[in-house]
Structure formats: C-alpha cells, structure tokens
Design a protein around this motif. Structure first.
Motif, mmCIF file in Angstrom:
data_model
loop_
_atom_site.group_PDB
_atom_site.id
_atom_site.type_symbol
_atom_site.label_atom_id
_atom_site.label_comp_id
_atom_site.label_asym_id
_atom_site.label_seq_id
_atom_site.Cartn_x
_atom_site.Cartn_y
_atom_site.Cartn_z
ATOM 1 N N LYS A 1 78.774 90.016 31.542
ATOM 2 C CA LYS A 1 78.585 89.412 30.321
ATOM 3 C C LYS A 1 79.967 89.318 29.295
ATOM 4 C CE LYS A 1 76.326 93.042 28.082
ATOM 5 N NZ LYS A 1 75.001 93.555 27.201
ATOM 6 N N ASP A 2 80.904 90.504 29.747
ATOM 7 C CA ASP A 2 82.015 90.718 28.796
ATOM 8 C C ASP A 2 83.198 89.862 29.275
ATOM 9 O OD1 ASP A 2 80.647 92.508 27.203
ATOM 10 O OD2 ASP A 2 81.129 94.094 28.345
ATOM 11 N N ASN A 3 83.125 89.367 30.648
ATOM 12 C CA ASN A 3 84.174 88.861 31.060
ATOM 13 C C ASN A 3 83.992 87.538 31.808
ATOM 14 O OD1 ASN A 3 84.918 91.942 31.466
ATOM 15 N ND2 ASN A 3 86.572 90.749 31.015
ATOM 16 N N VAL A 4 82.837 86.871 32.117
ATOM 17 C CA VAL A 4 82.423 85.700 32.638
ATOM 18 C C VAL A 4 81.886 84.788 31.668
ATOM 19 C CG1 VAL A 4 81.121 84.643 34.400
ATOM 20 C CG2 VAL A 4 82.609 86.628 34.949
ATOM 21 N N ASN A 5 82.051 83.361 31.410
ATOM 22 C CA ASN A 5 81.150 82.645 30.650
ATOM 23 C C ASN A 5 80.897 81.409 31.532
ATOM 24 O OD1 ASN A 5 81.502 83.985 28.329
ATOM 25 N ND2 ASN A 5 83.363 82.875 27.320
ATOM 26 N N ILE A 6 79.478 81.119 31.388
ATOM 27 C CA ILE A 6 79.020 79.945 32.155
ATOM 28 C C ILE A 6 79.246 78.760 31.193
ATOM 29 C CG2 ILE A 6 76.954 78.603 33.041
ATOM 30 C CD1 ILE A 6 75.669 81.459 33.151
ATOM 31 N N LEU A 7 80.004 77.752 31.430
ATOM 32 C CA LEU A 7 80.453 76.565 30.597
ATOM 33 C C LEU A 7 79.752 75.571 30.866
ATOM 34 C CD1 LEU A 7 84.430 76.925 30.508
ATOM 35 C CD2 LEU A 7 82.823 77.766 28.990
ATOM 36 N N TYR A 8 79.062 75.373 32.106
ATOM 37 C CA TYR A 8 78.134 74.260 32.385
ATOM 38 C C TYR A 8 77.354 74.454 33.616
ATOM 39 C CZ TYR A 8 76.497 69.675 33.465
ATOM 40 O OH TYR A 8 75.721 68.370 33.960
ATOM 41 N N SER A 9 76.103 74.417 33.273
ATOM 42 C CA SER A 9 75.096 74.710 34.525
ATOM 43 C C SER A 9 73.585 73.787 34.196
ATOM 44 C CB SER A 9 74.452 76.100 34.389
ATOM 45 O OG SER A 9 73.657 76.416 35.337
ATOM 46 N N GLY A 10 73.828 73.106 35.239
ATOM 47 C CA GLY A 10 72.242 71.895 35.069
ATOM 48 C C GLY A 10 72.191 71.307 36.272
ATOM 49 N N GLY A 11 71.038 70.853 36.743
ATOM 50 C CA GLY A 11 70.613 70.330 37.711
ATOM 51 C C GLY A 11 70.888 71.264 38.975
ATOM 52 N N ASP A 12 72.031 71.306 39.774
ATOM 53 C CA ASP A 12 72.360 72.241 40.924
ATOM 54 C C ASP A 12 73.852 72.677 40.726
ATOM 55 O OD1 ASP A 12 73.393 69.678 41.582
ATOM 56 O OD2 ASP A 12 73.419 70.483 43.620
ATOM 57 N N ASP A 13 74.379 72.201 39.482
ATOM 58 C CA ASP A 13 75.691 72.512 39.472
ATOM 59 C C ASP A 13 76.193 73.708 38.487
ATOM 60 O OD1 ASP A 13 77.144 70.102 40.513
ATOM 61 O OD2 ASP A 13 76.283 68.931 38.952
ATOM 62 N N VAL A 14 77.263 74.363 38.797
ATOM 63 C CA VAL A 14 77.739 75.530 37.953
ATOM 64 C C VAL A 14 79.238 75.280 37.630
ATOM 65 C CG1 VAL A 14 77.843 77.991 37.747
ATOM 66 C CG2 VAL A 14 76.108 76.907 39.076
ATOM 67 N N PHE A 15 79.293 75.447 36.466
ATOM 68 C CA PHE A 15 81.087 75.656 36.161
ATOM 69 C C PHE A 15 81.202 76.936 35.314
ATOM 70 C CE2 PHE A 15 84.567 73.886 33.048
ATOM 71 C CZ PHE A 15 85.401 74.396 34.042
ATOM 72 N N ALA A 16 81.813 77.709 35.948
ATOM 73 C CA ALA A 16 82.114 79.245 35.032
ATOM 74 C C ALA A 16 83.590 79.553 35.224
ATOM 75 C CB ALA A 16 80.996 80.277 35.621
ATOM 76 N N VAL A 17 83.807 80.387 34.130
ATOM 77 C CA VAL A 17 85.290 80.905 34.069
ATOM 78 C C VAL A 17 85.260 82.643 33.800
ATOM 79 C CG1 VAL A 17 86.292 78.561 33.328
ATOM 80 C CG2 VAL A 17 85.464 80.243 31.712
ATOM 81 N N GLY A 18 86.211 83.074 33.761
ATOM 82 C CA GLY A 18 86.356 84.458 33.609
ATOM 83 C C GLY A 18 87.526 85.016 34.478
ATOM 84 N N ARG A 19 87.432 86.563 34.403
ATOM 85 C CA ARG A 19 88.566 87.228 35.066
ATOM 86 C C ARG A 19 88.121 87.031 36.606
ATOM 87 N NH1 ARG A 19 87.952 93.450 34.049
ATOM 88 N NH2 ARG A 19 87.471 93.649 36.442
#
Length: 875
Positions: A663-681
């Motif tokens: 939680k301190d270094n990864v963010n979920i920017l989009y998640s829905g249906g079956d897609d995941v878009f995340a950013v972080g270290r």
C-alpha cells in the motif's frame, strides 16, 4: 397496474427465498421446524408431488413462512399494506412468489416463466428426487443434500474442466475469507447450522431495510440478497454452480420484462386454464438484451502529459466508473422504462448488459437516451471517448430449450449466440460513431477547433484550451481543462471517499448534497456526491440531520455493511459497490503520493529514488470463455451472471486486499472486468503482479484459466502516456507467448499465454517465473554475501545477447551465426570459479550446464538483469 408491476418484480425477487430459509431449518415433518400450521397446510396447493408421492419443491412453503415472519416489516411499505395477503386477489405478493411451481393465474405463471428463462430449464417437466449424488464430486449427500451441497465454483466446468472446488457460507466481503476450497467428502460441504447462522444475520439486516417506498426497499433488498445469497447454490440438483442471488435477480428482471410486454401484447401469450400453463407464441420476443461499452478507455486514461499525473490518472479511472453508473441510471430512471438496478446482468470494465421489456416505448426511450449521451460525450470529450449502445430482442423457447433472437439467423440458438450477436451489433455502432452528432451538428466535425498561436494549454493532457475551458491549479501557475480539474479533484478526494450518493431526481433539488459533499461529479445529468465515513455514520454528522436527500442511492465503497448510515430523506435506497483502487498510497502528510514518492527507497543514508513500474494485466481469452467456455447445459442467464459477478468480485473487490501488502508503494489506477492497470516501485510491482496471478489461480482453481501481465520499468519522470503504451506492448507480448519456446518441451507443458513480460523478456508463469526468481535470489545473495563479482551478470547478459542476435538473423542470406558464446561461456565460468567460495563454485557449475540450453540462457540473463537492478537498491 404500475403497482402490480412492482409486486410481480418483488415476488420474483423473493420467489426462492424459501430455499435459504428451508436449509436453515429442520425438515417439513420435523416438530422442530419453524413452520406455522398455515404454511404447512399450503403445501397441498403450492407443492407438486415428487416421484414418491411426497411434496416436492418444499422450499415454497418456507417462502410463505418468510412472508409470515416479515409481514409487519412489509406492511410498513405503503404499496404492500393491502397487497401482501389480500384475500380478494389471487395475485397478491405472497401468492405470486409461492405459487411459481403450481401457478393458478396468468400473472403467477409469468413468475413461473421468468424462473424458467432465468434457469434455462422448464422444471415442470422434471422430477425432484429426494436422494441423489451430485454430478461434480459423485458424493451421495443423502436426503439432506439440499442442506449440504455447497455452491460449486462456476470456473470448475469452464472449457470442459472437472474441478471440485466450492465456496463456504459467508457474507460477501473483499477479505478473501470466502475463497473456494476443494470438496472431497460430505464433511467438506455446508450444513444446516451454517445456514442457520447466515439466515439469522440476513433477517437481522432485513429489519433495517427502508420501508418508506417500494423502490427504496426493493433496490436495497437486491444488495442485501447479494450480500447473503451469493454463496448459496440456486438448485442442488442441476444448478449447484449458480448462486441463488444471480438466479433471484435475473428471474425478477425477466418477470418485470415479460409482464410489461404482456400488458401491451396479451395476445402474444396463450393461457391454458386447465393445466395452468402460460406459453408464448412463436415469433414473439418479450425481452431485449441491451449492451453498452465505452470505446477509447485506455487512451483516455493514459493521455497524460505531466503535472498532476498521479491524481488525474486515478480521477480519470473513477470518472469512467461514474460514467457507466450514470448511463445505467439514465436508462432505469427514464419514465418510459422505469426499471431497477437489478435489471443489470453485468457491469464492469467499461461495459454493461441489462434486460429490458421489448416495447415500443422502451426502444424509443433507449434511442432518445443514446442520442443525448452521444451529444454530451462529444461536447465533453471531442471523440476521445465513445459510447456504443444497442440491443437485441429475444425469447427463450421452453420446448426446444433454445434462445430465439429477432433478426438473427444462427445454427446454434443459445445464449452464447445471443451474446455474440449483440457484440456484433455494438461493433457496427462503433463503425457509425457520432452518427447523431453528425446529423444535428455537421460542422462540429469539420470546422477547425484549434486556435493556433499563443494559446492556453492543459498542463495534464497538452490540449489547447479556450478562455472559459480552464482552471488554475492551486498553488501553481499551471492551468488544466475544467474536465481534468474535476478528475484531479476526484483523484485527490478518492482516498477519503467511503460513500457515493447518486441523486436520482432533478438536479435543482440536490443543493443539500452539493453543499455537503467532499466532491461532486455530474455526468449525463446524473449527479454523484462523495462523502467519507464520518460525514454519514457519526451520530452528530450534519448530513444525518437533513431531510432533503430524497430520491437518492447511497452506496458504500468496498464495505458491505451498507445499512449503517440511514439518512432522513424519502425514497432512499442503500447498497454497496466494489471498486479497485479507491485507496491510494499516502505520504506522511496524508496526501496522495506522487509518482516520484512511490519510488522511494529507504536506505541508511536516507531516502532515495529508484525506478518506476507500470503494470497491465488481464485474463487470457475471456471473450472466448464467455462465448464458448461454459458447457451447453450451463449456458443460462443465471450462470453468466454468476460468472460475471465472480470476476467482478476478484478484480474490483479482492484486488484491494492483495494491494494492502504494497500500500505504500503501489497504486491501482484502473481495475474492472478483467483488466488491471497499476503503478509503483518497480520491484514491488513485479511482486504485486505475481501475487495477483497466484491468487487468481487459487480463486479459479485452474491452470488453464490464466492471466497475463506486462511491466515496463522506467525513470519516475518518464512520460506516463508513453510508459503505459510500453506496458501495453509488454502485455501483448506476454499474450503472444507460446509454450513450446523451449524446443525440448515437445508436449508444450508450459501452455500458451499465461505469461509475464518484464525487462524485455517473456516468461511463463508456470515454472519459468519461479525459476528466474530463484536464480535472481542466488545472484543477489552470492554477490552480497559471498563476495561474488557483479561482473558475472554483465558477461551472462552478453552471452544471451549474442544468442538473441543469432536467433533474430537466422535464415538471412549471408548471415553466419556466432556460436563462440558456447565455449566462451564455459571458459569464462571455469576461470571465474577459481579460488571462490564452494557455494559460488557449485552455483557456477550449474550455470555451465544451463547456458548450453538456449531457453535457460535467456532466463539466466533475465535473472541477471533483475538482480543487477535490485543490487543497485542497496548500494
């Protein structure tokens, strides 16, 4: 008759609630059973006889008993005071719900027909057996099988599988406590005691439902049923992998659609009063399947230039969720449609499907809404986002067990063909995008809209802006478009949002909400207001005291304790919604972290920055799973709804639980249906992707229902739009993976897809990733703990580069492959291990063998690059 429509919908929504109650109670003849004499006497009228001459489908007796115990509560609803047990009207609520196996009137038979359509089977032609083994585990559950057989995972039988995993009886939540487990013996199933504990909780919360309006009550009831009946099998004979909730919800939607069509087209039905059976004439289609999807989502989300990128990205993702919700709200609240949230079969990942009546008024209303939305989305986004909306009328033919679609000629008349036909129509819509805008404002497409010269430019998207189209960013000289400013506010506020209140009425009456919310967003004339927990749940909260929040929907985000914050407005409904990534990483000041902050690494010398990662993942071949994955006999609306709900729970709900570790270094920017878009270290993002894959495999219980991932690793100031594009290319490369990449693997044991691409190399999740990870650990520990030189990493990568060049140019005229790396690697490793620690020597000996294998050399080079980046973190 509008009131009768409400009654039919509610009766269908509760027609099988007796299954839940029955499984929590003692048997029909048991003196301990919580059945009144009146309910027992009804069995003669509402229960068909089974093959032994006993009452079959006894759950309807408990459905009646349910109405008995909640009668006082239901009588508080104005529309039900004279309709619950009205003796002068056979079509009261209780009769329409309880008589669906032995209907006595046409309206009761509509509920029966809806039950068949939902389940895809005419149960009046089948016999309910008292004892049977289930067709999944072959366990003989005995006479109490209906209390012991659990809800089997819908994933068990996809693509011809024979899995045996099932869910426990737990209220739905996002913690993962309700993951399926293997069923090997009768003791692994569920029990009356567990049903009783769940039933008692359900009844306790049922008493908290709002009763000042039928609409508020029914919509809130849908969410309560979802919370408690998602884990209950609809039928332990032939539908043990379909949840009771999805069957109840789709039956209610079908009942409403069929009844509404019936009112205008009664002659399309035949009622046989002697055998009490209602049939539909051939060539008639009472129901439409409506589909909607938003095109351009990924480009819209990733179209970020620089400043405020982190919060704007998250805000854009959430904005898209609100957009879908707003379109649904526009449809169900249209006066000529007037349906419910329960008519939605599936909603996630930028698309939704719903069932509606096939009447002229409804179809005209859909076209009217589509025209309005198309104009609005053009005015707001100028072609960057496109809403595609279309429908297909259909009917379920009970005799042939086929789905007949109007205007669609297919060989196989089943639900898969219906989905595909609608998908094709939506594709046609994409090819005619903005048709209505062209019709009414032709010049908008062909007149230049850029000013040129010295113009204002949005600091986030880089778009040119007119004087009235921008807002200054707080504490900055930069400006952004008004739309981006709203998205930034959404992104900044999302970390504090626990509730969304959707105002379903006219905006002029929503000032109380607007003045008190943290942030608001109005899309397609539907206003959404966001609040935190304290603003609604604290007893002293000002919002709890106002009385003008009428006609609102209050939804709690990622928390199913949704009846905890009743407000004083009239006709309010309550529910919950799973949303991937509502919580974001925070700095010490409690503010959302920037991309630079996410890459922080704490060292002895202080905090420094490392590389930034972008992750994109989705399920492999999901479209094929929906069209052809389920066995023919399981292709029912209830089953598809269960499959959709299962995926939505994982990607919109449980993904938040997986992220807690990072939680301190990864963010979920989009998640829905079956897609995941995340950013972080970067390093933690690789681990996050691995956890998602591991948990997904555990959830579906299958290796052949897989998920692929692509990760790009860049500097934390690298343009996010370009980085997202690179991550998309990496994901595509992962999906192109072929399991026979190792030619020695003649049986293709790795399988296709089911892979991750990072640091420029694609590896199978199956076996290869773990092997690379273990080699990376060995490099790391030997270099840091045993004095092994880092030079070995570069040399191994060089050997792999020579091999890759050979492979790239193989077959080209005049090219001679460089095979020197074979003997050079052997010589280098022999010299390298001289005078080294025995552990280093043993490791090098294994490398000597591994580098001869083409595939293993590729994997070793990947492990070396991975280790090299990690070693930099501790220097």
């Amino acid at each position: 008759m509008e009131n009768k429509r409400d009654l039919i919908y509610l009766a269908a929504l509760l027609h099988d609630i007796g299954k839940f109650y029955q499984r929590a109670d003692s048997g029909f003849s048991d003196k301990q059973a919580q059945l009144s004499d009146y309910s027992k006497q009804l069995a003669n009228d509402i229960c068909p006889l089974n093959d032994k001459g006993n009452f079959g489908y006894q759950h309807v007796v408990w459905t009646n008993e349910f109405f008995e115990i909640v009668q006082t509560k239901l009588n508080n609803i104005p529309q039900l005071k004279v309709n619950l047990y009205e003796t002068t009207d056979d079509d009261c609520l209780a009769n329409m719900a309880c008589n669906h196996h032995k209907p006595k009137t046409e309206l009761q038979a509509i509920v029966t027909m809806a039950d068949w359509w939902s389940a895809g089977i005419d149960r009046r032609d089948s016999i309910e057996k008292e004892e049977a083994e289930d067709n999944v585990t072959k366990i003989n559950w005995g006479k109490t099988r209906y209390k012991n057989i659990p809800l089997y995972s819908i994933f068990n039988t996809i693509k011809g599988g024979n899995g045996k995993s099932a869910f426990p009886l737990e209220p739905i939540n996002i913690t993962g406590k309700s993951f399926p487990k293997a069923i090997a013996t009768k003791e692994d199933g569920v029990s009356q005691e567990k049903y009783k504990a769940l039933w008692d909780k359900f009844i306790d919360e049922f008493e908290k439902l709002p009763t000042d309006s039928m609409t508020g009550f029914a919509e809130s009831l849908i969410y309560l049923l979802k919370k408690y009946t998602w884990c209950i099998p609809s039928n332990t004979m032939d539908m043990a992998n379909v949840s009771l909730f999805d069957h109840l919800k789709t039956t209610a939607a079908f009942a409403d659609c069929i009844y509404t069509y019936y009112l205008e087209n009664e002659s399309d039905f035949n009622w046989n009063n002697s055998d009490k059976r209602l049939t539909l004439n051939e060539g008639k289609y009472p129901v439409i399947l409506l589909g909607c999807d938003i095109s351009g989502i990924q480009k819209f989300i990733y179209n970020i230039a620089s400043r405020k990128a982190a919060t704007s990205l998250k805000g854009r993702s959430f904005y898209l969720q609100l957009m879908i919700d707003s379109i649904i709200q526009r449809i169900i609240s249209h006066p000529d449609i007037n349906s419910t949230i329960g008519h939605v079969v599936y909603s996630s990942g930028g698309k939704f499907y719903m069932l509606l009546p096939n009447t002229d008024k409804v179809k005209a209303a859909i076209e009217e809404i589509y025209e309005d939305i198309e104009k609005d989305i053009w005015n707001e986004h100028k072609g960057k986002l496109i809403v595609n909306l279309d429908f297909i009328p259909f009917a379920y033919r009970n005799k042939s067990k086929e789905i007949d679609c109007e205007g669609v000629d297919v060989l196989q008349k089943d639900l898969a063909s219906l989905w595909k036909a609608l998908s094709d129509k939506l594709t046609e819509r994409k090819n005619q995008k903005f048709k209505n805008v062209l019709k009414f404002d032709y010049n908008a497409f062909f007149e230049p809209n850029a000013s040129g010269g010295a113009v204002k430019v949005c600091a986030v998207t880089g778009e040119e802006l007119k004087d009235s189209e921008y807002t200054h960013i707080k504490n900055s000289d930069s400006i952004v478009s008004n739309a981006v400013h709203e998205q930034i506010k959404l992104g900044e506020t999302l970390k504090d949002i626990d509730y969304i209140i959707t105002y379903k009425g006219h905006n002029d009456y929503s000032k109380y909400l607007s003045n008190r919310s943290k942030v608001e967003s109005t899309i397609f004339s539907v206003a959404n207001y966001m609040f935190d927990d304290k603003e609604l749940t604290d007893n002293d909260a000002d919002f709890r005291k106002i009385t003008s929040a009428d006609v609102s929907r209050v939804k709690r985000i990622n928390n199913t304790d949704f009846l905890a914050a009743p407000i004083k407005g009239q006709r309010v409904s309550y529910g919950f919604q799973f949303y991937g990534g509502n919580k974001q990483a925070k700095n010490r000041q409690g503010e959302n972290k920037t991309f630079e902050d996410l890459t922080d690494v704490i060292k002895q010398i202080g905090v420094t920055e490392t590389y930034f990662g972008i992750l994109r993942m989705d399920v492999d071949g999901l479209g094929e799973i929906f069209i052809n994955g389920l066995p023919d006999e399981h292709r029912t609306f209830s089953a598809y709804a269960t499959l959709s709900s299962a995926l939505d729970w994982f990607f919109s709900g449980y993904l938040n639980t997986i992220r807690e570790k990072y939680k301190d270094n990864v963010n979920i920017l989009y998640s829905g249906g079956d897609d995941v878009f995340a950013v972080g270290r970067w390093d933690l993002l690789i681990s996050f992707a691995e956890d998602i894959r591991t948990e997904f495999q555990r959830y579906v219980g299958r290796e052949d229902i897989s998920i692929s991932a692509g990760i790009t690793i860049v500097g934390n100031k690298y343009p996010i739009a370009k980085a997202a594009e690179l991550a998309g290319e990496a994901e595509h490369a992962a999906k192109e993976f072929k399991g026979n990449v190792n030619k020695a693997d003649k049986d293709n044991k790795l399988g296709d897809k089911n892979a991750i691409n990072f640091l420029g190399q694609t590896v199978s999740w199956k076996q290869e990733f773990a092997w690379v990870k273990s080699k990376k650990h060995e490099f790391f520990s030997l270099i840091n703990g045993y004095g092994m030189s880092k030079a070995i990493l570069h040399r191994l990568m060089l050997f792999a580069e020579i091999q890759a060049n050979n492979k790239k140019n193989e077959g080209k005229d005049g090219f001679t492959p460089d095979l020197s790396y074979y003997w050079n690697s052997a010589y280098y490793l022999k010299r390298f291990m001289e005078n080294k620690d025995p552990i280093v020597v043993d490791f090098c000996k294994t490398l000597q063998t591994d580098v001869i294998n083409h595939r293993k050399l590729e994997l070793i080079a990947l492990a070396a690059r991975w280790a090299e980046l990690e070693i930099k973190e501790i220097v």
